[in-house]
Design an enzyme around this catalytic site. Structure first.
Site, PDB file in Angstrom:
ATOM      1  N   LYS A 147      43.629  37.878  42.818  1.00  0.00           N
ATOM      2  CA  LYS A 147      42.817  37.600  44.308  1.00  0.00           C
ATOM      3  C   LYS A 147      41.644  37.771  43.566  1.00  0.00           C
ATOM      4  CE  LYS A 147      40.956  41.054  45.229  1.00  0.00           C
ATOM      5  NZ  LYS A 147      40.022  42.116  44.560  1.00  0.00           N
TER       6      LYS A 147
ATOM      7  N   TYR B 156      40.800  43.015  51.242  1.00  0.00           N
ATOM      8  CA  TYR B 156      41.906  43.543  51.279  1.00  0.00           C
ATOM      9  C   TYR B 156      42.484  44.150  52.849  1.00  0.00           C
ATOM     10  CZ  TYR B 156      42.989  44.149  46.818  1.00  0.00           C
ATOM     11  OH  TYR B 156      42.680  44.518  45.176  1.00  0.00           O
TER      12      TYR B 156
HETATM   13  P1  NAD Z   1      36.815  42.963  34.293  1.00  0.00           P
HETATM   14  O1  NAD Z   1      35.669  42.417  33.697  1.00  0.00           O
HETATM   15  O2  NAD Z   1      37.492  44.393  34.077  1.00  0.00           O
HETATM   16  O3  NAD Z   1      37.793  42.108  33.242  1.00  0.00           O
HETATM   17  C1  NAD Z   1      37.433  40.488  33.954  1.00  0.00           C
HETATM   18  C2  NAD Z   1      37.551  40.158  32.175  1.00  0.00           C
HETATM   19  O4  NAD Z   1      37.318  38.146  31.719  1.00  0.00           O
HETATM   20  C3  NAD Z   1      37.178  40.662  30.858  1.00  0.00           C
HETATM   21  O5  NAD Z   1      38.300  40.586  29.418  1.00  0.00           O
HETATM   22  C4  NAD Z   1      36.141  39.497  30.363  1.00  0.00           C
HETATM   23  O6  NAD Z   1      35.847  39.076  29.496  1.00  0.00           O
HETATM   24  C5  NAD Z   1      36.834  38.859  30.968  1.00  0.00           C
HETATM   25  N1  NAD Z   1      35.961  37.256  31.462  1.00  0.00           N
HETATM   26  C6  NAD Z   1      35.481  35.717  30.477  1.00  0.00           C
HETATM   27  N2  NAD Z   1      34.767  34.860  31.421  1.00  0.00           N
HETATM   28  C7  NAD Z   1      33.732  36.549  31.467  1.00  0.00           C
HETATM   29  C8  NAD Z   1      32.240  36.280  32.293  1.00  0.00           C
HETATM   30  N3  NAD Z   1      31.577  34.919  32.143  1.00  0.00           N
HETATM   31  N4  NAD Z   1      32.015  36.913  33.220  1.00  0.00           N
HETATM   32  C9  NAD Z   1      32.502  37.870  32.306  1.00  0.00           C
HETATM   33  N5  NAD Z   1      33.639  38.686  32.376  1.00  0.00           N
HETATM   34  C10 NAD Z   1      34.607  37.405  31.831  1.00  0.00           C
HETATM   35  O7  NAD Z   1      37.836  42.429  35.378  1.00  0.00           O
HETATM   36  P2  NAD Z   1      38.996  43.078  36.596  1.00  0.00           P
HETATM   37  O8  NAD Z   1      38.824  44.118  37.445  1.00  0.00           O
HETATM   38  O9  NAD Z   1      39.926  43.154  35.546  1.00  0.00           O
HETATM   39  O10 NAD Z   1      39.128  41.830  37.646  1.00  0.00           O
HETATM   40  C11 NAD Z   1      39.585  40.003  36.541  1.00  0.00           C
HETATM   41  C12 NAD Z   1      40.123  38.944  38.529  1.00  0.00           C
HETATM   42  O11 NAD Z   1      41.280  40.595  38.574  1.00  0.00           O
HETATM   43  C13 NAD Z   1      39.226  39.552  39.212  1.00  0.00           C
HETATM   44  O12 NAD Z   1      39.618  38.561  39.532  1.00  0.00           O
HETATM   45  C14 NAD Z   1      39.540  40.408  40.579  1.00  0.00           C
HETATM   46  O13 NAD Z   1      39.110  40.492  41.915  1.00  0.00           O
HETATM   47  C15 NAD Z   1      41.002  40.785  40.503  1.00  0.00           C
HETATM   48  N6  NAD Z   1      41.075  42.075  40.712  1.00  0.00           N
HETATM   49  C16 NAD Z   1      42.539  42.400  41.214  1.00  0.00           C
HETATM   50  C17 NAD Z   1      42.596  43.603  41.624  1.00  0.00           C
HETATM   51  C18 NAD Z   1      44.048  43.974  42.581  1.00  0.00           C
HETATM   52  O14 NAD Z   1      44.304  45.412  42.754  1.00  0.00           O
HETATM   53  N7  NAD Z   1      45.199  42.977  42.399  1.00  0.00           N
HETATM   54  C19 NAD Z   1      42.381  45.100  41.128  1.00  0.00           C
HETATM   55  C20 NAD Z   1      41.245  44.940  40.275  1.00  0.00           C
HETATM   56  C21 NAD Z   1      40.628  43.593  40.339  1.00  0.00           C
END
Ligand code: NAD
Length: 366
Positions: free
Chosen positions: A114, A199
């Site tokens: 999401k 959420y």
């Molecule tokens: P994060 O920043 O920790 O990780 C993002 C990943 O994407 C990294 O591995 C990064 O290297 C990669 N990436 C690829 N291209 C990129 C770019 N151009 N810029 C930045 N990063 C890039 O983020 P996250 O917290 O893991 O979030 C990722 C997704 O998961 C989002 O859509 C977020 O909304 C979702 N999320 C959901 C929940 C949940 O509870 N369901 C919780 C956190 C995040």
């Protein structure tokens, strides 16, 4: 015998649905990969990352080999991996569409984090691409797979609280890093609204089981704080549901971590606080007979959500939170931003109802 009292007895590894994890950020590393390892029906089959060295380290930690690690440019090589049934997209929001469309072209099913995308048009394109390719698209709304949220929904929809009148919800946290992708409009699609405010929006719709008819919103974007050059700091939004039910929600990147949900009926109330954390959810139901605090065994929200996806991949039926569920939230968020910009109430297009898109209710743990 189960391996541990709290863990499901897994299927033999070969029979599980194989997933490629696309993006090895915080959520993948800390929650999803561990959840898949304790899930009943899935296994991590491949990893897709920009940092192959880091990917190889992950692979070693999770019983994979270096050959199971792919760069983003090499994503299409997954097509030849028969043991990869689907991809789990865990990238910044604006990249979800591209990777979903590419996965669909390879005939791989898609579980997407999401928010589904960055606006309703892009989200709808993802639904269309997966439909055309005949693959599943599920929006990863973990809170629609927990016994706590289902108990709140059942109390509301079962009439335990009497006719529902008012709801409120908050999802607020401090985001400190001005350089994080979450603060870049082109990557995130907005500020706290699509990230954490979503959420509240999604669960308000889920507990009521109906769709809002109008929205009214205000937002604040401070001029003197470098974190909020591109996105808002706070949004307050109001949703008007059928029968005069009003819901209020607050979301922000500028205040102390808080997650709540409250539903008020004529004869009772449901209160969740915390309402959206990964663990430690709490639900208090109050009705004419007093207060109840339902108790549930321990469970992993991500594991339940991922296993639901695996079951739908296997039986070819629509998931409980399909792509359309993500599109509907985007339609409403687009209207929330429009209302905040114009200062007026925005009427939403009539929506036929969430249950025409949904599949069967997920299986919840006892
Ligand atoms: P994060 O920043 O920790 O990780 C993002 C990943 O994407 C990294 O591995 C990064 O290297 C990669 N990436 C690829 N291209 C990129 C770019 N151009 N810029 C930045 N990063 C890039 O983020 P996250 O917290 O893991 O979030 C990722 C997704 O998961 C989002 O859509 C977020 O909304 C979702 N999320 C959901 C929940 C949940 O509870 N369901 C919780 C956190 C995040």
């Amino acid at each position: 015998m189960p391996l541990k009292p709290d863990l499901p007895e897994p299927e033999s590894v070969q029979k599980r649905v194989g997933l490629a994890i696309v993006g090895l950020g915080k959520l993948s590393a800390e929650e999803l990969i561990p959840a898949i390892r304790t899930s009943k029906h899935t296994r991590v089959a491949a990893l897709v990352t920009s940092d192959l060295e880091e990917g190889h380290a992950f692979a070693r930690a999770f019983d994979l080999t270096d050959e199971d690690v792919y760069s983003y440019d090499d994503f299409e090589s997954l097509k030849n991996r028969e043991d990869v049934d689907g991809v789990y997209i865990v990238l910044p929001n604006s990249l979800h569409r591209d990777y979903t469309e590419r996965a669909a072209r390879m005939g791989k099913h898609v579980l997407c984090e999401k928010p589904l995308s960055v606006n309703a048009a892009d989200a709808q394109a993802m639904v269309d691409a997966c439909r055309a390719a005949g693959v599943q698209l599920m929006t990863a709304y973990r809170c629609q797979y927990t016994p706590h949220h289902w108990a709140a929904r059942d109390a509301v929809q079962g009439g335990k609280l009497g006719p529902i009148k008012l709801l409120d919800s908050m999802h607020v946290q401090v985001e400190e890093d001005a350089e994080a992708w979450r603060m870049k409009l082109d990557l995130a699609g907005g500020g706290p609204l699509p990230d954490v405010g979503l959420y509240s929006l999604n669960i308000l719709r889920f507990v009521l089981g109906t769709e809002p008819e109008w929205v009214f919103a205000a937002q604040h974007q401070p001029k003197n704080d470098s974190r909020f050059r591109e996105v808002e700091e706070s949004v307050s939004f109001m949703l008007g549901f059928p029968d005069g039910i009003i819901a209020n929600a607050l979301t922000s990147y500028g205040a102390h971590k808080t997650t709540t949900l409250r539903v008020l009926g004529e004869e009772g109330s449901a209160l969740m606080e915390p309402a959206f954390t990964y663990t430690g959810l709490s639900l208090i139901l109050t009705d004419k007979d007093g207060q109840t605090i339902p108790a549930f065994g321990s469970y992993d929200q991500f594991g339940l959500e991922i296993d639901h996806f695996a079951e739908r991949v296997r039986d070819g039926k629509t998931p409980w939170t399909p792509g359309e569920e993500g599109v509907q939230d985007h339609r409403i968020m687009d209207a929330i931003y429009q209302s905040a910009r114009t200062g007026g109430r925005v009427q939403l297009e009539k929506y036929a109802g969430q249950d025409i898109f949904r599949g069967e209710k997920p299986q919840l743990p006892e």
